[in-house]
Design an enzyme around this catalytic site. Structure first.
Site, short mmCIF file in Angstrom:
data_model
loop_
_atom_site.label_atom_id
_atom_site.label_comp_id
_atom_site.label_asym_id
_atom_site.label_seq_id
_atom_site.Cartn_x
_atom_site.Cartn_y
_atom_site.Cartn_z
N ARG A 238 31.37 -13.14 -8.41
CA ARG A 238 31.35 -14.03 -9.57
C ARG A 238 30.16 -13.61 -10.42
O ARG A 238 29.02 -13.66 -9.96
CB ARG A 238 31.27 -15.47 -9.04
CG ARG A 238 30.59 -16.46 -9.90
CD ARG A 238 30.79 -17.86 -9.37
NE ARG A 238 30.16 -18.19 -8.09
CZ ARG A 238 28.86 -18.24 -7.86
NH1 ARG A 238 28.00 -17.95 -8.79
NH2 ARG A 238 28.40 -18.58 -6.68
N HIS A 242 27.76 -20.63 -10.35
CA HIS A 242 28.84 -21.35 -9.67
C HIS A 242 29.52 -22.35 -10.60
O HIS A 242 30.73 -22.45 -10.65
CB HIS A 242 28.29 -22.08 -8.44
CG HIS A 242 29.24 -23.05 -7.83
ND1 HIS A 242 30.38 -22.63 -7.19
CD2 HIS A 242 29.24 -24.41 -7.81
CE1 HIS A 242 31.06 -23.71 -6.77
NE2 HIS A 242 30.38 -24.79 -7.13
N TYR A 250 19.47 -17.95 -5.83
CA TYR A 250 19.82 -17.54 -4.47
C TYR A 250 20.27 -16.09 -4.39
O TYR A 250 20.61 -15.60 -3.33
CB TYR A 250 20.95 -18.46 -3.93
CG TYR A 250 22.10 -18.60 -4.90
CD1 TYR A 250 23.14 -17.68 -4.94
CD2 TYR A 250 22.12 -19.66 -5.82
CE1 TYR A 250 24.16 -17.80 -5.86
CE2 TYR A 250 23.14 -19.79 -6.74
CZ TYR A 250 24.15 -18.86 -6.75
OH TYR A 250 25.17 -18.97 -7.67
C1 TPP Z 1 35.77 -30.27 1.02
C2 TPP Z 1 34.75 -29.99 -0.03
N1 TPP Z 1 33.47 -29.76 0.32
C3 TPP Z 1 32.55 -29.47 -0.63
C4 TPP Z 1 32.90 -29.41 -1.95
C5 TPP Z 1 31.85 -29.06 -3.03
N2 TPP Z 1 32.10 -27.65 -3.44
C6 TPP Z 1 32.78 -27.38 -4.55
S1 TPP Z 1 32.99 -25.74 -4.77
C7 TPP Z 1 32.15 -25.37 -3.38
C8 TPP Z 1 31.96 -23.94 -2.93
C9 TPP Z 1 33.24 -23.30 -2.59
O1 TPP Z 1 33.06 -21.95 -2.25
P1 TPP Z 1 34.28 -20.98 -2.12
O2 TPP Z 1 35.40 -21.63 -1.38
O3 TPP Z 1 33.78 -19.69 -1.58
O4 TPP Z 1 34.79 -20.79 -3.62
P2 TPP Z 1 34.02 -20.21 -4.88
O5 TPP Z 1 33.24 -21.35 -5.47
O6 TPP Z 1 33.18 -19.08 -4.42
O7 TPP Z 1 35.10 -19.78 -5.82
C10 TPP Z 1 31.70 -26.53 -2.75
C11 TPP Z 1 30.92 -26.56 -1.50
C12 TPP Z 1 34.25 -29.67 -2.28
N3 TPP Z 1 34.69 -29.63 -3.54
N4 TPP Z 1 35.17 -29.92 -1.32
#
Ligand code: TPP
Length: 318
Positions: A238, A242, A250
């Site tokens: 990315r 975020h 980080y």
């Molecule tokens: C079950 C749950 N836990 C925490 C969150 C908060 N949250 C939103 S996005 C994210 C990170 C997700 O990482 P990843 O699956 O690798 O996707 P990326 O953001 O890298 O596209 C988190 C922890 C959430 N939306 N749902």
């Protein structure tokens, strides 16, 4: 090797996603778009390479980062932009916003922002496809962070034992929000996890749209012809934060610079010119057309009506 027109189509779609999101970000900063935004910059090759094999009859599920998937699956720019503006003409009539864009008429279920939650939904759609024998497939897009959720493991196991026509596309962008992959699992690759459930796991360069297209083609063919599901891990990055306010402390600037050199859109642009598939002039025209289409979507969204208070319970399940 794919034909020239297909490669140009990939370039147009990837550029549309990038430029669309750049405009969204600017509009968000101006306070015109409410709620939040998770941008897909750097990962465009995944959505485009995978969705190129799907028809409107096939279904995808997506995440909190769904704009690229929506555009690649054929949700109109107008209806996505109007949704971001919370307008009545949005793809969810303004009730979903960025994290829930989708349009079932083109085979995209409204995106689900609960990490991992779209994966079993895709397995369920694939089960329906199998029972109906309609030859359709379901594809789930998710990040590597989602593969630490129970939902991922249950869905892959079910899909494997029932040989469901599903493809699980993990976009491993190395960070789940601010958490690096090395902190969250001990295996080297997400694809290695497929072996635990008895389905193929394949790794592909997620910044190379042509490679994604080839790998996704094999996986979708397996699903369509009754050979069951695949876990496809697309290694990517990315290029932005975020979400809206992420200082990215980080990760190092050097790491970001290294990945910028592998920007999927720049890589394809260079390839199109080097292989003489296109010229600077032709790409310039295409780039202007993309800009115009996005401007038109913004005008549409801005001039669209707000949802009516009377519609507050329409399309809501209680
Ligand atoms: C079950 C749950 N836990 C925490 C969150 C908060 N949250 C939103 S996005 C994210 C990170 C997700 O990482 P990843 O699956 O690798 O996707 P990326 O953001 O890298 O596209 C988190 C922890 C959430 N939306 N749902």
């Amino acid at each position: 090797m794919q034909d020239d027109s297909l490669q140009l189509k990939f370039y147009r779609q990837m550029l549309t996603i990038r430029r669309f999101e750049e405009r969204c970000n600017a509009l968000y900063m101006q306070g015109k778009i409410p709620s939040t935004l998770h941008l897909y910059n750097g990962q465009e090759a995944v959505a485009v390479g995978v969705c190129a094999h799907l028809s409107v009859e096939d279904t995808i599920t997506s995440t909190h980062r769904p704009h690229g998937h929506a555009i690649a699956k054929g949700v109109s720019l107008r209806s996505i932009m109007a949704e971001l503006y919370a307008k009545d003409t949005g793809c969810c009539r303004g009730k979903g916003g960025s994290m829930h864009v989708g349009d079932v008429s083109v085979g995209m279920l409204p995106a689900i922002a609960i990490v991992g939650a779209g994966i079993p939904v895709a397995a369920g759609v694939a089960l329906a496809c199998k029972q109906l024998g309609n030859g359709r497939v379901a594809v789930s897009f998710f990040g590597e962070g989602a593969t630490n959720e129970g939902a991922f493991h249950e869905a892959l196991n079910m899909a494997a034992i029932w040989r469901l026509p599903a493809v699980f596309v993990c976009e491993n962008n190395l960070y789940a929000a601010s958490t690096p992959v090395s902190w969250t699992f001990k295996v080297e690759n997400v694809a290695d996890r497929a072996a635990a459930y008895g389905l193929p796991g394949e790794i592909v360069d997620g910044n190379d749209v042509l490679a994604v297209y080839e790998a996704a083609g094999r996986a979708i063919e397996r699903a369509r012809t009754g050979d069951g599901p695949t876990l496809l891990e697309c290694k990517t990055y990315r290029l932005v934060g975020h979400s809206r306010s992420d200082p990215r402390t980080y990760r190092s600037k050097e790491e970001e610079e290294t990945w910028k050199l592998r920007d999927p859109i720049m890589m394809l642009r260079r390839h199109l010119l080097e292989k003489e598939i296109s010229t600077e002039t032709q790409l310039g025209i295409l780039e202007q057309e993309v800009e115009n289409e996005i401007k038109e979507a913004i005008t549409f969204a801005e001039s669209s009506p707000e949802p009516l208070p009377d519609d507050v319970y329409t399309d809501v399940f209680a």
